[in-house]
Motif scaffolding. Structure first.
Motif, PDB file in Angstrom:
ATOM      1  N   LYS A 185     -32.011 -10.311  10.068  1.00 61.82           N
ATOM      2  CA  LYS A 185     -32.042  -9.871   8.672  1.00 61.82           C
ATOM      3  C   LYS A 185     -32.620 -10.987   7.788  1.00 61.82           C
ATOM      4  O   LYS A 185     -33.495 -10.747   6.965  1.00 61.82           O
ATOM      5  CB  LYS A 185     -30.630  -9.493   8.225  1.00 61.82           C
ATOM      6  N   ARG A 186     -32.157 -12.208   7.982  1.00 60.03           N
ATOM      7  CA  ARG A 186     -32.640 -13.356   7.203  1.00 60.03           C
ATOM      8  C   ARG A 186     -34.128 -13.589   7.457  1.00 60.03           C
ATOM      9  O   ARG A 186     -34.911 -13.794   6.527  1.00 60.03           O
ATOM     10  CB  ARG A 186     -31.819 -14.599   7.546  1.00 60.03           C
ATOM     11  N   GLU A 187     -34.544 -13.547   8.725  1.00 58.67           N
ATOM     12  CA  GLU A 187     -35.955 -13.748   9.064  1.00 58.67           C
ATOM     13  C   GLU A 187     -36.827 -12.672   8.429  1.00 58.67           C
ATOM     14  O   GLU A 187     -37.907 -12.955   7.907  1.00 58.67           O
ATOM     15  CB  GLU A 187     -36.146 -13.743  10.582  1.00 58.67           C
ATOM     16  N   VAL A 243     -24.726  -9.349  19.252  1.00 57.50           N
ATOM     17  CA  VAL A 243     -23.879 -10.340  18.592  1.00 57.50           C
ATOM     18  C   VAL A 243     -24.156 -10.298  17.086  1.00 57.50           C
ATOM     19  O   VAL A 243     -25.308 -10.187  16.658  1.00 57.50           O
ATOM     20  CB  VAL A 243     -24.193 -11.751  19.145  1.00 57.50           C
ATOM     21  N   THR A 244     -23.107 -10.406  16.283  1.00 59.85           N
ATOM     22  CA  THR A 244     -23.262 -10.327  14.823  1.00 59.85           C
ATOM     23  C   THR A 244     -24.211 -11.392  14.281  1.00 59.85           C
ATOM     24  O   THR A 244     -24.988 -11.123  13.369  1.00 59.85           O
ATOM     25  CB  THR A 244     -21.900 -10.461  14.099  1.00 59.85           C
ATOM     26  N   GLN A 245     -24.145 -12.587  14.851  1.00 58.05           N
ATOM     27  CA  GLN A 245     -25.023 -13.670  14.396  1.00 58.05           C
ATOM     28  C   GLN A 245     -26.484 -13.294  14.582  1.00 58.05           C
ATOM     29  O   GLN A 245     -27.327 -13.632  13.751  1.00 58.05           O
ATOM     30  CB  GLN A 245     -24.703 -14.971  15.145  1.00 58.05           C
ATOM     31  N   GLN A 246     -26.796 -12.566  15.651  1.00 60.60           N
ATOM     32  CA  GLN A 246     -28.185 -12.180  15.914  1.00 60.60           C
ATOM     33  C   GLN A 246     -28.689 -11.227  14.825  1.00 60.60           C
ATOM     34  O   GLN A 246     -29.806 -11.368  14.335  1.00 60.60           O
ATOM     35  CB  GLN A 246     -28.303 -11.511  17.294  1.00 60.60           C
ATOM     36  N   ILE A 247     -27.860 -10.279  14.426  1.00 57.06           N
ATOM     37  CA  ILE A 247     -28.251  -9.344  13.361  1.00 57.06           C
ATOM     38  C   ILE A 247     -28.458 -10.100  12.058  1.00 57.06           C
ATOM     39  O   ILE A 247     -29.440  -9.866  11.343  1.00 57.06           O
ATOM     40  CB  ILE A 247     -27.209  -8.219  13.194  1.00 57.06           C
TER      41      ILE A 247
END
Length: 92
Positions: free
Chosen positions: A43-45, A35-39
């Motif tokens: 990335k943010r983390e 899912v795009t949100q997971q990527i």
């Protein structure tokens, strides 16, 4: 339904690819079936903790500088003890 465990090596690979920005996050999501949100979250983390890596590195180098100073001081103390013992011998 149980959560799918993702290997850290794979997660790192996906984050590095996303950081390169050669494709859109949507394209990476399709490529890796994520899912795009997971990527975006990974990335943010990753970017949030990346600064800590270099902060730890700085602390390590400061610690070695302190250890070097301690080694120099111990060497000086040892040398002074030898000199004191050398000069005491004629007085005995």
């Amino acid at each position: 339904m149980t959560r799918k465990k993702i290997a850290p090596k794979f997660l790192t690979k996906v984050v590095f690819e996303a950081l390169k920005e050669q494709m859109t996050i949507q394209e990476y999501a399709i490529k890796h079936n994520i899912v795009t949100q997971q990527i975006s979250t990974w990335k943010r983390e990753f970017l949030n903790v990346a600064e800590e890596v270099f902060a730890k590195r700085k602390r390590i180098s400061q610690k070695t500088e302190q250890e070097q100073m301690e080694d120099q001081l111990l060497k000086m103390i040892g040398q002074q003890k030898v000199e004191i013992n050398f000069f005491k011998k004629p007085l005995r």
